[in-house]
Write a protein that holds these residues in place. Structure first.
Motif, PDB file in Angstrom:
ATOM      1  N   LYS A 175      -0.078   1.485  -1.119  1.00 53.84           N
ATOM      2  CA  LYS A 175       0.126   1.373   0.326  1.00 53.84           C
ATOM      3  C   LYS A 175       1.400   2.089   0.742  1.00 53.84           C
ATOM      4  O   LYS A 175       2.364   2.157  -0.026  1.00 53.84           O
ATOM      5  N   THR A 178       5.868   1.072   4.975  1.00 54.44           N
ATOM      6  CA  THR A 178       6.025   1.105   6.430  1.00 54.44           C
ATOM      7  C   THR A 178       7.486   0.920   6.803  1.00 54.44           C
ATOM      8  O   THR A 178       7.982   1.548   7.739  1.00 54.44           O
ATOM      9  N   ASN A 211       7.949  -9.733   5.720  1.00 52.79           N
ATOM     10  CA  ASN A 211       6.932  -9.552   4.683  1.00 52.79           C
ATOM     11  C   ASN A 211       5.588 -10.201   5.030  1.00 52.79           C
ATOM     12  O   ASN A 211       4.539  -9.610   4.765  1.00 52.79           O
ATOM     13  N   LEU A 214       3.847  -7.740   7.205  1.00 53.87           N
ATOM     14  CA  LEU A 214       3.569  -6.445   6.573  1.00 53.87           C
ATOM     15  C   LEU A 214       3.452  -6.630   5.052  1.00 53.87           C
ATOM     16  O   LEU A 214       4.251  -6.075   4.297  1.00 53.87           O
ATOM     17  N   GLN A 217       4.011  -3.801   2.222  1.00 51.51           N
ATOM     18  CA  GLN A 217       4.328  -2.575   2.938  1.00 51.51           C
ATOM     19  C   GLN A 217       5.826  -2.445   3.248  1.00 51.51           C
ATOM     20  O   GLN A 217       6.215  -1.645   4.090  1.00 51.51           O
ATOM     21  N   ILE A 218       6.652  -3.202   2.542  1.00 54.15           N
ATOM     22  CA  ILE A 218       8.101  -3.100   2.681  1.00 54.15           C
ATOM     23  C   ILE A 218       8.696  -2.829   1.310  1.00 54.15           C
ATOM     24  O   ILE A 218       8.428  -3.575   0.358  1.00 54.15           O
ATOM     25  N   MET A 249       2.304   4.163   8.419  1.00 59.71           N
ATOM     26  CA  MET A 249       1.355   3.059   8.579  1.00 59.71           C
ATOM     27  C   MET A 249      -0.012   3.670   8.853  1.00 59.71           C
ATOM     28  O   MET A 249      -0.119   4.671   9.570  1.00 59.71           O
ATOM     29  N   GLU A 257       3.232   1.640  16.479  1.00 58.90           N
ATOM     30  CA  GLU A 257       3.096   0.313  15.882  1.00 58.90           C
ATOM     31  C   GLU A 257       4.306  -0.003  15.008  1.00 58.90           C
ATOM     32  O   GLU A 257       4.829  -1.112  15.027  1.00 58.90           O
ATOM     33  N   ILE A 258       4.743   0.981  14.260  1.00 59.17           N
ATOM     34  CA  ILE A 258       5.872   0.762  13.351  1.00 59.17           C
ATOM     35  C   ILE A 258       7.112   0.331  14.118  1.00 59.17           C
ATOM     36  O   ILE A 258       7.894  -0.496  13.635  1.00 59.17           O
ATOM     37  N   TYR A 261       7.755  -3.398  14.244  1.00 60.42           N
ATOM     38  CA  TYR A 261       8.298  -4.028  13.041  1.00 60.42           C
ATOM     39  C   TYR A 261       9.740  -3.579  12.798  1.00 60.42           C
ATOM     40  O   TYR A 261      10.542  -4.329  12.238  1.00 60.42           O
TER      41      TYR A 261
END
Length: 389
Positions: A175, A178, A211, A214, A217-218, A249, A257-258, A261
Motif C-alpha cells: 500500500k 499516504t 492509524n 488509515l 498507510q502510515i 492514496m 483526500e490526503i 488526514y
C-alpha cells in the motif's frame, strides 16, 4: 480528540479556494488578508523574486509551536492543510478544542516558504536552490528568513510540512504511504535527547489517532542525518521537530483526500502538545510505527506472457510542470520486469489473457498497448498515457 468526527465534518472548514495542488502566491495572499484579528500577521521578508512571505500568529499560550509549509514549491498539501486549520479554529462547533489550543499554545504559522517555486510548481526556488539543503550556507533569501524566524521565536515544537513521492509505500503491505512521519536526527549517531524524544512521543500520539483511519498507510521515515536540512538543525537547536509528509492514496492524484488526514495529523499533534498527553506515551510506540520503503509502482501488469516467458512489468511516472505551473505531464517508464509478486501498485492488471503490442524495454519510456480480447486497457506513446480502463 474526536478524529473521526473532525474527518466527517471536514467539509465545513475545508478552504474551498484551494482545490488543487497548483495553488499560487496570489491566492494565498488573498486568503491571509481575509483572516480575522485573532490571526496576527506580518510580512517577514520577500522571496528571491520579491513575493511577500507572511508569518501568522494565533493563540496566547505558553507553549510556542512553529509550523511551516511548502519549502519545496511543488509540495502544497501542507499549505492547504494550514488554511483548513485557520478555518477550523474559527468555527463555534469546534470551540472546545480551539480554546484548549489557544490557552495552551501560541502558534506561529509560515505557509508557502517558497512562493517562487510554487509559481512554477517546481521543487527548488527561483535560484534553483533546494531550500531544505541550504541551512548552512543560506544563499537563498527563503532559507535566511526561515532560519532567522525560528531563532526569533525560539519555539518549543516545530512542524515541518512536506510532500513525498507517491512511490513511497508502507513496508510489506503493498500500500502507498499516504502519510509518513519522522522526528529528524540531530547528529550522525542518531542520538535521542529530551528534545528529540518529545517529538517522537508526539508523533506516537499522532499515529495512535490516525492509524485507525488509515490502516497500513502510515510509515516512519528512515532517520539518516542530513547536516544541510532544516529539520535536523532545528532539532539540534532545541525545537522538538516533527516531519509530516503527504504521499499517495488510491484515486487521489491531486491530494484532496490526503489533505484531510494531513490536517488531522497537525491537529492531533497540537492536541497532544496542548494536553501534554505525549509525556505518558511509551517511546517504543514511536519505534513500532511501520517503516516506509519503495515497494510500489504506479501501474503493475502481472503474469504476462512476453517473449515466451511469464513475467510482471512495473511502470512508474515522473511528473514535470506544464501549463505555466498549473498542471503536470506524467511520463511513464518501465521500471522492472520479472518476479514482482511481492510488490503493489495503484493500478494492477492481472488477467491471464492479457496481450501486449509494442516493445517492452527496461528503463525506457512506455511505448506499447495492453489489450484483453481486443479491448484496449492501456496505451502509451513515448511514455505518455493515451488511454486507460
Amino acid at each position: 480528540m474526536q478524529a473521526l468526527t473532525y474527518l466527517e465534518e471536514y467539509h465545513s472548514f475545508k478552504e474551498a479556494a484551494l482545490n488543487s495542488r497548483f495553488l499560487k502566491h496570489k491566492t494565498i495572499q488573498q486568503l491571509i488578508k481575509k483572516l480575522p484579528e485573532a490571526f496576527e500577521q506580518r510580512c517577514i521578508g520577500q522571496s528571491h523574486e520579491g513575493r511577500d512571505i507572511n508569518l501568522i500568529q494565533w493563540g496566547n499560550g505558553s507553549i510556542k509551536v512553529f509550523l511551516w509549509s511548502q519549502m519545496h514549491g511543488d509540495e502544497a498539501t501542507g499549505t492547504m492543510a494550514l488554511f483548513d486549520l485557520f478555518n477550523f479554529l474559527q468555527l463555534p462547533q469546534f470551540q472546545e478544542i480551539s480554546s484548549l489550543l489557544a490557552k495552551s499554545c501560541t502558534l506561529y504559522l509560515l505557509p508557502m516558504v517558497n512562493p517562487d517555486g510554487a509559481e512554477r510548481f517546481v521543487r527548488r526556488n527561483a535560484q534553483q536552490i533546494d531550500i531544505n539543503r541550504d541551512f548552512n550556507h543560506q544563499v537563498s533569501p527563503e532559507a535566511r528568513l526561515l532560519k532567522n524566524t525560528r531563532a526569533e521565536i525560539n519555539p518549543h515544537f516545530g512542524f515541518n510540512l512536506h510532500d513525498q513521492s507517491t512511490l513511497w509505500s508502507v513496508k510489506k503491505t503493498g500500500k502507498p504511504a499516504t502519510l509518513s512521519y519522522l522526528a529528524p536526527a540531530f547528529d550522525e549517531a542518531l542520538s535521542v535527547n529530551e528534545v528529540r524524544q518529545n517529538a517522537m512521543l508526539v508523533i506516537a500520539q499522532m499515529y495512535k489517532y490516525l492509524n485507525p483511519l488509515l490502516p497500513q498507510q502510515i510509515g516512519l521515515f528512515d532517520d539518516e542525518y542530513e547536516a544541510r536540512a532544516f529539520g535536523d538543525n532545528f532539532q539540534a537547536a532545541g525545537t522538538s521537530t516533527i516531519l509530516i509528509e503527504a504521499g499517495g492514496m488510491f484515486g487521489d492524484e491531486e491530494k484532496q483526500e490526503i489533505r484531510k488526514y494531513f490536517f488531522l495529523s497537525i491537529l492531533s499533534g497540537l492536541y497532544a502538545i496542548s494536553t501534554r498527553n505525549y509525556v505518558e506515551e511509551p517511546l517504543q510506540h514511536y519505534f513500532s510505527i511501520p517503516k516506509n520503503n519503495k515497494e510500489i509502482f504506479h501501474i503493475l501488469i502481472k503474469n504476462l506472457l512476453h517473449q515466451d516467458i511469464r513475467v510482471s512489468i512495473g511502470l512508474s511516472y515522473e511528473e514535470e510542470p506544464a501549463e505555466q505551473g498549473y498542471a503536470t505531464v506524467k511520463t511513464y517508464t518501465i521500471k522492472d520486469i520479472g518476479d514482482l509478486d511481492h510488490l503493489g501498485a495503484y493500478h494492477i492488471y492481472k488477467e491471464e489473457t492479457l496481450q501486449i503490442e509494442g516493445p517492452i524495454d527496461i528503463y525506457q519510456p512506455a511505448n506499447f498497448t495492453l489489450k484483453k480480447d481486443n479491448m484496449i486497457l492501456l496505451s502509451f506513446k513515448n511514455g505518455i498515457l493515451q488511454s486507460k480502463l
